[in-house]
Motif scaffolding. Structure first.
Motif, PDB file in Angstrom:
ATOM      1  N   GLU A 197       2.311 -30.797  17.258  1.00  0.00           N
ATOM      2  CA  GLU A 197       3.681 -31.267  17.478  1.00  0.00           C
ATOM      3  C   GLU A 197       4.722 -30.352  16.842  1.00  0.00           C
ATOM      4  N   PHE A 198       4.318 -29.591  15.830  1.00  0.00           N
ATOM      5  CA  PHE A 198       5.255 -28.725  15.122  1.00  0.00           C
ATOM      6  C   PHE A 198       5.478 -27.463  15.959  1.00  0.00           C
ATOM      7  N   ASP A 199       6.604 -27.411  16.661  1.00  0.00           N
ATOM      8  CA  ASP A 199       6.913 -26.277  17.531  1.00  0.00           C
ATOM      9  C   ASP A 199       7.751 -25.272  16.746  1.00  0.00           C
ATOM     10  N   LEU A 200       7.108 -24.204  16.289  1.00  0.00           N
ATOM     11  CA  LEU A 200       7.794 -23.209  15.472  1.00  0.00           C
ATOM     12  C   LEU A 200       8.926 -22.539  16.236  1.00  0.00           C
ATOM     13  N   VAL A 211      10.452 -18.491  25.513  1.00  0.00           N
ATOM     14  CA  VAL A 211      10.173 -17.062  25.324  1.00  0.00           C
ATOM     15  C   VAL A 211       9.721 -16.793  23.893  1.00  0.00           C
ATOM     16  N   LEU A 212      10.409 -17.378  22.923  1.00  0.00           N
ATOM     17  CA  LEU A 212      10.029 -17.179  21.520  1.00  0.00           C
ATOM     18  C   LEU A 212       8.618 -17.685  21.254  1.00  0.00           C
ATOM     19  N   GLY A 213       8.270 -18.807  21.876  1.00  0.00           N
ATOM     20  CA  GLY A 213       6.943 -19.367  21.684  1.00  0.00           C
ATOM     21  C   GLY A 213       5.833 -18.414  22.111  1.00  0.00           C
ATOM     22  N   LEU A 238       6.223 -10.303  13.444  1.00  0.00           N
ATOM     23  CA  LEU A 238       7.094 -11.424  13.110  1.00  0.00           C
ATOM     24  C   LEU A 238       8.403 -10.971  12.483  1.00  0.00           C
ATOM     25  N   ALA A 239       8.361 -10.032  11.540  1.00  0.00           N
ATOM     26  CA  ALA A 239       9.583  -9.587  10.860  1.00  0.00           C
ATOM     27  C   ALA A 239      10.583  -8.967  11.841  1.00  0.00           C
TER      28      ALA A 239
END
Length: 416
Positions: free
Chosen positions: A268-271, A244-246, A325-326
């Protein structure tokens, strides 16, 4: 803390952190096993589900055993069993051995929560502080376990990593064999909890049923409903939260300039994973605050306040996430903090509504409910996501903390 309190909290904190370290390392290994073995996700998911199922199902018999043989012994057996299961995992030639190893882990880990929490509730004078530190240790394992496993897998083959994860269990067992503390210090001193009606742990099925009937007073039944709503919301919210966050996060290259668009590292970097880990880490502060609150206010008051806050967060989560984002970071931090603030509050509430001699039994029912019934939250959220989308899912999940608020207020009114 006095020496006895400190020894118990150190012992249970080590064990609690390891339980969740192993629990959350398994999904990391799953990614490797899918490429290592000719196995479908359905089969491997079933194998993992067996281990997790035993983790919940064994809580009730674990609580009975803790009452009969003592929490110290049960927690030590738990540590030995978890270490042995990962040692077996490190030599697994195939999926069948993996299934056996995970089943052994589930059985061993299942006795921890009823035994460990019973030990704190009967042995620690500063119970709220004990629950706080205990919860913080668990959250450290939840947040750092998968991260540690992933980092080790960068350098070592998965079987070597599984073997390396045995080392912390060996160290915890060594501490368990040398630690000295009084398991009943908080109930055997003047002014401690009365033992009225405490005839010892059940010796037969008939006594178990009789103890269970006596345990389920109106107050304890309401406390179990509180635990049920917590478990459903906890599992329902966290199971699909990384995905969900993605959906709300921008590409990592927009604000991490070291990555070039389209580079393998950027892919590859999954925030979302790191935000999810951060949310779980914030839970450490929530555990501490929740534990401290149990020493300062009525636990039912704290439960009502936190459930109310979680209901509001669930309703506002998607609008906040869509605002930028904030706001997404702010609502995620608040979710992680409140979600884990609940745990020491309901743990202390269970202690208040159960006799010391049946404390293991009471926590057995608690974690059978929390992990067993609560597992349905994952299915509920999965169905809601496919049927009504993210916004509808959070609106639906908000029902659980709202019900928790009602049960907590009812429990508070019962005590008046």
């Amino acid at each position: 803390m006095e020496d006895n309190d400190r020894a118990i909290v150190t012992f249970t904190g080590l064990a609690h952190g390891l339980v969740h370290t192993y629990e959350l390392s398994i999904p990391i290994f799953v990614v490797v096993w899918l490429t290592e073995f000719p196995v479908t996700t359905a089969l491997l998911g079933t194998v993992v589900a067996v281990g997790y199922g035993l983790f919940g199902a064994g809580a009730l018999p674990g609580g009975v055993l803790a009452d009969r043989y003592g929490s110290n012994l049960l927690v030590t057996v738990c540590l030995v069993g978890m270490g042995a299961s990962f040692l077996l995992l490190s030599v697994a030639p195939g999926v069948l051995t993996i299934a056996l190893a995970l089943g052994l882990w589930g059985l061993a880990a299942s006795v921890y929560h009823p035994a460990g929490l019973a030990l704190i509730s009967t042995g620690v004078e500063e119970r709220g502080t004990g629950f706080a530190y205990h919860g913080m240790a668990g959250n450290a394992g939840i947040a750092l376990g998968p991260l540690l496993t992933a980092l080790l897998l960068l350098a070592f083959e998965w079987r070597v990593v599984a073997a390396l994860l045995v080392v912390p269990a060996v160290g915890a067992v060594a501490y368990a064999l040398t630690a000295e503390f009084d398991e009943t210090a908080a109930v055997s001193t003047d002014g401690g909890e009365a033992r009225d009606g405490d005839d010892g742990p059940p010796a037969s099925v008939g006594e178990f049923l009789a103890d269970s009937r006596a345990l389920f007073t109106t107050g304890f039944a309401l406390a179990m409903l509180v635990v049920t709503t917590n478990g459903l919301f906890y599992r329902g919210t966290l199971t699909f939260l990384p995905d969900v966050l993605g959906g709300f996060l921008p590409p990592v290259t927009e604000f991490v300039r070291v990555f070039e668009p389209g580079s393998p590292l950027a892919e590859e970097f999954d925030l979302a994973f790191y935000l999810y880990s951060g949310l779980l880490t914030v839970g450490i502060a929530g555990q501490y605050v929740g534990g401290k609150l149990t020493d300062r206010i009525e636990t039912t008051t704290g439960l009502a306040a936190v459930f109310g806050g979680l209901a509001v967060v669930a309703l506002l989560f998607v609008p906040a996430a869509e605002a930028g984002l904030a706001p997404l970071l702010a609502v995620s931090v608040l979710l992680g903090f409140l979600l884990f603030t609940l745990q020491p509050l309901y743990q202390a509430t269970i202690a208040e509504y159960s006799p010391p001699g049946d404390r293991g039994l009471s926590y057995g029912y608690t974690y059978l409910t929390n992990f067993g019934v609560g597992a349905a939250g994952a299915a509920i959220s999965g169905y809601l996501l496919s049927a009504v989308g993210v916004n509808g899912t959070f609106l639906g999940l908000a029902v659980f903390p709202a019900l928790g608020l009602v049960f907590a207020v009812t429990l508070w009114r019962l005590d008046e």
